[in-house]
Design a protein around this motif. Structure first.
Motif, PDB file in Angstrom:
ATOM      1  N   TYR A   1       0.827  -1.212   0.000  1.00  0.00           N
ATOM      2  CA  TYR A   1       0.000   0.000   0.000  1.00  0.00           C
ATOM      3  C   TYR A   1       0.865   1.268   0.000  1.00  0.00           C
ATOM      4  CZ  TYR A   1      -3.701   3.315   1.033  1.00  0.00           C
ATOM      5  OH  TYR A   1      -4.549   4.388   0.973  1.00  0.00           O
ATOM      6  N   CYS A   2       1.783   1.308  -0.937  1.00  0.00           N
ATOM      7  CA  CYS A   2       2.619   2.513  -0.991  1.00  0.00           C
ATOM      8  C   CYS A   2       1.921   3.627  -1.772  1.00  0.00           C
ATOM      9  CB  CYS A   2       3.971   2.196  -1.593  1.00  0.00           C
ATOM     10  SG  CYS A   2       3.881   1.711  -3.309  1.00  0.00           S
ATOM     11  N   GLY A   3       0.928   3.276  -2.581  1.00  0.00           N
ATOM     12  CA  GLY A   3       0.099   4.296  -3.224  1.00  0.00           C
ATOM     13  C   GLY A   3       0.604   4.816  -4.560  1.00  0.00           C
ATOM     14  N   ASP A   4       1.751   4.302  -5.049  1.00  0.00           N
ATOM     15  CA  ASP A   4       2.264   4.786  -6.340  1.00  0.00           C
ATOM     16  C   ASP A   4       1.263   4.526  -7.465  1.00  0.00           C
ATOM     17  OD1 ASP A   4       4.419   5.224  -4.759  1.00  0.00           O
ATOM     18  OD2 ASP A   4       5.888   4.270  -6.065  1.00  0.00           O
ATOM     19  N   CYS A   5       0.598   3.373  -7.417  1.00  0.00           N
ATOM     20  CA  CYS A   5      -0.375   3.034  -8.465  1.00  0.00           C
ATOM     21  C   CYS A   5      -1.571   3.983  -8.402  1.00  0.00           C
ATOM     22  CB  CYS A   5      -0.832   1.587  -8.317  1.00  0.00           C
ATOM     23  SG  CYS A   5      -1.502   1.217  -6.695  1.00  0.00           S
ATOM     24  N   THR A   6      -2.028   4.277  -7.194  1.00  0.00           N
ATOM     25  CA  THR A   6      -3.180   5.163  -7.028  1.00  0.00           C
ATOM     26  C   THR A   6      -2.868   6.555  -7.578  1.00  0.00           C
ATOM     27  OG1 THR A   6      -4.103   3.965  -5.157  1.00  0.00           O
ATOM     28  CG2 THR A   6      -4.610   6.306  -5.263  1.00  0.00           C
ATOM     29  N   SER A   7      -1.684   7.065  -7.292  1.00  0.00           N
ATOM     30  CA  SER A   7      -1.324   8.409  -7.746  1.00  0.00           C
ATOM     31  C   SER A   7      -1.171   8.495  -9.260  1.00  0.00           C
ATOM     32  CB  SER A   7      -0.007   8.851  -7.105  1.00  0.00           C
ATOM     33  OG  SER A   7      -0.160   8.848  -5.726  1.00  0.00           O
ATOM     34  N   ASN A   8      -0.802   7.364  -9.880  1.00  0.00           N
ATOM     35  CA  ASN A   8      -0.554   7.399 -11.332  1.00  0.00           C
ATOM     36  C   ASN A   8      -1.710   6.875 -12.171  1.00  0.00           C
ATOM     37  OD1 ASN A   8       2.399   8.261 -11.820  1.00  0.00           O
ATOM     38  ND2 ASN A   8       2.509   6.871 -10.073  1.00  0.00           N
ATOM     39  N   CYS A   9      -2.743   6.376 -11.522  1.00  0.00           N
ATOM     40  CA  CYS A   9      -3.868   5.820 -12.294  1.00  0.00           C
ATOM     41  C   CYS A   9      -4.586   6.955 -13.041  1.00  0.00           C
ATOM     42  CB  CYS A   9      -4.843   5.110 -11.358  1.00  0.00           C
ATOM     43  SG  CYS A   9      -6.378   4.639 -12.181  1.00  0.00           S
ATOM     44  N   PRO A  10      -4.672   6.863 -14.365  1.00  0.00           N
ATOM     45  CA  PRO A  10      -5.298   7.955 -15.120  1.00  0.00           C
ATOM     46  C   PRO A  10      -6.810   8.057 -14.920  1.00  0.00           C
ATOM     47  CG  PRO A  10      -4.752   6.138 -16.583  1.00  0.00           C
ATOM     48  CD  PRO A  10      -4.201   5.780 -15.240  1.00  0.00           C
ATOM     49  N   ARG A  11      -7.406   7.035 -14.339  1.00  0.00           N
ATOM     50  CA  ARG A  11      -8.860   7.021 -14.172  1.00  0.00           C
ATOM     51  C   ARG A  11      -9.307   7.268 -12.732  1.00  0.00           C
ATOM     52  NH1 ARG A  11     -13.043   6.945 -17.377  1.00  0.00           N
ATOM     53  NH2 ARG A  11     -13.944   5.052 -16.473  1.00  0.00           N
ATOM     54  N   GLY A  12      -8.360   7.434 -11.839  1.00  0.00           N
ATOM     55  CA  GLY A  12      -8.732   7.612 -10.427  1.00  0.00           C
ATOM     56  C   GLY A  12      -9.384   6.372  -9.837  1.00  0.00           C
ATOM     57  N   ALA A  13      -8.968   5.197 -10.318  1.00  0.00           N
ATOM     58  CA  ALA A  13      -9.580   3.949  -9.832  1.00  0.00           C
ATOM     59  C   ALA A  13      -8.986   3.481  -8.500  1.00  0.00           C
ATOM     60  CB  ALA A  13      -9.433   2.850 -10.886  1.00  0.00           C
ATOM     61  N   LYS A  14      -7.944   4.159  -8.052  1.00  0.00           N
ATOM     62  CA  LYS A  14      -7.319   3.880  -6.745  1.00  0.00           C
ATOM     63  C   LYS A  14      -7.050   2.387  -6.500  1.00  0.00           C
ATOM     64  CE  LYS A  14      -9.151   7.990  -4.510  1.00  0.00           C
ATOM     65  NZ  LYS A  14      -9.876   8.572  -3.393  1.00  0.00           N
ATOM     66  N   PRO A  15      -6.211   1.774  -7.321  1.00  0.00           N
ATOM     67  CA  PRO A  15      -5.954   0.337  -7.134  1.00  0.00           C
ATOM     68  C   PRO A  15      -5.362  -0.008  -5.771  1.00  0.00           C
ATOM     69  CG  PRO A  15      -4.478   1.289  -8.789  1.00  0.00           C
ATOM     70  CD  PRO A  15      -5.507   2.320  -8.504  1.00  0.00           C
ATOM     71  N   GLY A  16      -4.559   0.889  -5.211  1.00  0.00           N
ATOM     72  CA  GLY A  16      -3.996   0.636  -3.877  1.00  0.00           C
ATOM     73  C   GLY A  16      -5.088   0.458  -2.843  1.00  0.00           C
ATOM     74  N   GLU A  17      -6.114   1.302  -2.925  1.00  0.00           N
ATOM     75  CA  GLU A  17      -7.234   1.226  -1.984  1.00  0.00           C
ATOM     76  C   GLU A  17      -8.064  -0.040  -2.221  1.00  0.00           C
ATOM     77  OE1 GLU A  17      -5.970   3.890  -2.998  1.00  0.00           O
ATOM     78  OE2 GLU A  17      -6.016   5.357  -1.400  1.00  0.00           O
ATOM     79  N   VAL A  18      -8.225  -0.389  -3.511  1.00  0.00           N
ATOM     80  CA  VAL A  18      -9.008  -1.597  -3.823  1.00  0.00           C
ATOM     81  C   VAL A  18      -8.313  -2.829  -3.232  1.00  0.00           C
ATOM     82  CG1 VAL A  18      -9.901  -3.075  -5.678  1.00  0.00           C
ATOM     83  CG2 VAL A  18     -10.045  -0.582  -5.895  1.00  0.00           C
ATOM     84  N   LEU A  19      -6.989  -2.905  -3.399  1.00  0.00           N
ATOM     85  CA  LEU A  19      -6.265  -4.038  -2.823  1.00  0.00           C
ATOM     86  C   LEU A  19      -6.372  -4.038  -1.296  1.00  0.00           C
ATOM     87  CD1 LEU A  19      -5.258  -4.721  -5.631  1.00  0.00           C
ATOM     88  CD2 LEU A  19      -2.978  -4.992  -4.696  1.00  0.00           C
ATOM     89  N   GLY A  20      -6.344  -2.841  -0.704  1.00  0.00           N
ATOM     90  CA  GLY A  20      -6.516  -2.738   0.751  1.00  0.00           C
ATOM     91  C   GLY A  20      -7.879  -3.264   1.174  1.00  0.00           C
ATOM     92  N   ALA A  21      -8.905  -2.941   0.376  1.00  0.00           N
ATOM     93  CA  ALA A  21     -10.259  -3.419   0.689  1.00  0.00           C
ATOM     94  C   ALA A  21     -10.335  -4.941   0.553  1.00  0.00           C
ATOM     95  CB  ALA A  21     -11.269  -2.744  -0.245  1.00  0.00           C
ATOM     96  N   VAL A  22      -9.660  -5.480  -0.458  1.00  0.00           N
ATOM     97  CA  VAL A  22      -9.670  -6.946  -0.631  1.00  0.00           C
ATOM     98  C   VAL A  22      -8.950  -7.607   0.557  1.00  0.00           C
ATOM     99  CG1 VAL A  22      -8.933  -8.863  -2.099  1.00  0.00           C
ATOM    100  CG2 VAL A  22      -9.760  -6.773  -3.156  1.00  0.00           C
TER     101      VAL A  22
END
Ligand code: SF4
Ligand code: SF4
Length: 407
Positions: A74-95
């Protein structure tokens, strides 16, 4: 003829992931930027894009038993760079939250392939654990239940203390002045916390981890991430030994760009827990092995370790809270605040207990000690259901990753 794969989306699972903080998952258009920028993801079968696809399809079994959700820090690099604001870091955290809740509830059928009296007793205990843990999972994730979670240890301490006579509301002064054990006996602490560890936390984690290891292995074989067909537990232990230095140094966080500042805070809290664990065990051995009772001198090195760990815990938890508040683009859910509040409360009440004792404030220090034990109870009794359980699951996942030679 082309092979067909039947995919059965689990809509209920998607809703749960959304409720656990993954509310942006449907925005993903599968561009794979997240997998490219993730500093931890391996080159082969990288994450988190494939997990985003699985999450939007509601492929629960593929996700909950997926080793990769635990390799994410959960370092958040993916969330910051996602062009769609899909927040993959948060989704993985939720999973991960979903997986923690899933593995914390022992299956109702227990070990159904065993016979004999012993296995019937074990299965009966598993069914009892199932009945108790199921509502607790919900309670830990529900802010409305917070007062109940704190009331449980308060009532338990008072009732047990009064029945056994091990809680004295007007204790005398000891030989060394104020002594907490004259108020809340060490026996009372042990009567509560030793069974809590051995008959609650230990069996829940043992059952959960046996399922977890089996599941991540089957998933790794299915997805072609490993060449190992069977799990060798001795090999897994060797894998654990090899990853311990990396876990102690928390060096995966150093690879992150976006949340690099989480490294220090995470590391401080992690090491302070280890320090306090060592201190507790030394005090336990000193009390029952050498018959040395506290309070200890401030010059005692064990006391230094206790004080340094306590201060590190407060600073680390405060930094974690500050970092979360600062990152407005990243989602923080109730379960994040619940854990951070517990950790900070644990550190503050511990240090206040110490300071008020040194200040000679008897009533106040006994009160603080009581509240401190309530925090300790909350942290440990609800450990298998709270976010803190990620320490256990991520450690095992990293050990499996090392052992299995994740491709
Ligand atoms: S989560 Fe974002 S970066 Fe990753 S694949 Fe989806 S849209 Fe692309
Ligand atoms: S949060 Fe960090 S570690 Fe996790 S998938 Fe995103 S970039 Fe990778």
């Amino acid at each position: 003829m082309t092979d067909k794969t039947l995919i059965e989306p689990d809509v209920g699972f998607v809703k749960e992931i959304i409720g656990l903080g993954g509310d942006t998952l449907k925005k993903c258009f599968q561009c794979a930027t997240c997998s490219v920028v993730c500093p931890i993801s391996p080159d082969t079968k990288p994450f988190p894009r494939k997990e985003m696809i699985a999450a939007s399809w509601g492929l629960k079994d593929r996700l909950v038993s997926n080793l990769d959700i635990w390799l994410c820090h959960y370092c958040g690099d993916c969330t910051s760079n996602c062009p769609r604001g899909a927040k993959p870091g948060e989704v993985l955290g939720a999973v991960r939250s979903y997986a923690i809740a899933d593995y914390a509830v022992p299956p109702v059928d227990g070990f159904n392939n065993q016979g004999g009296v012993l296995w019937r007793i074990i299965n009966a205990k598993i069914r009892i654990l199932h009945l108790i843990t199921k509502p607790l999972v919900k309670a830990v994730n529900d802010p409305k239940m917070l007062p109940v979670l704190f009331a449980v240890p308060v009532v338990l301490f008072i009732v047990l203390g009064l029945i056994t006579g091990l809680l004295d509301f007007s204790p005398p002064l000891g030989e060394k002045g104020i002594a907490h054990h004259l108020f809340f006996s060490t026996w009372l602490v042990d009567i509560i916390f030793v069974p809590l560890v051995f008959f609650w936390i230990f069996p829940i984690f043992t059952i959960g981890l046996l399922r977890f290891i089996k599941d991540i292995h089957e998933n790794a074989v299915l997805e072609g991430k490993t060449d190992k067909n069977e799990i060798e537990y001795f090999g897994l232990i060797k894998g654990l030994i090899r990853v311990i230095p990396s876990i102690l140094k928390q060096d995966k966080f150093k690879d992150c760009t976006e949340n690099k500042d989480r490294d220090t805070a995470h590391w401080m809290v992690f090491l302070s827990f280890i320090g306090l664990f060592i201190v507790t065990n030394i005090f336990f051995v000193a009390l029952y092995g050498l018959h040395i009772e506290g309070p200890y001198s401030q010059l005692n090195p064990v006391k230094w370790l206790a004080n340094i760990s306590g201060i590190a815990l407060i600073i680390g938890a405060a930094l974690m809270i500050y970092n979360r508040l600062k990152k407005t683009d990243q989602t923080s859910t109730y379960k994040d605040w619940y854990l951070l509040g517990l950790v900070l409360g644990l550190g503050i009440t511990g240090m206040l207990t110490e300071m008020t004792r040194l200040g000679g404030l008897a009533g106040l220090t006994y009160f603080m000690y009581f509240i401190h034990l309530v925090f300790v109870f909350n942290l440990f009794a609800f450990l298998p259901f709270s976010k803190l359980a990620h320490l256990v699951y991520r450690t095992v996942a990293m050990a499996y990753n090392e052992y299995s030679g994740r491709k």
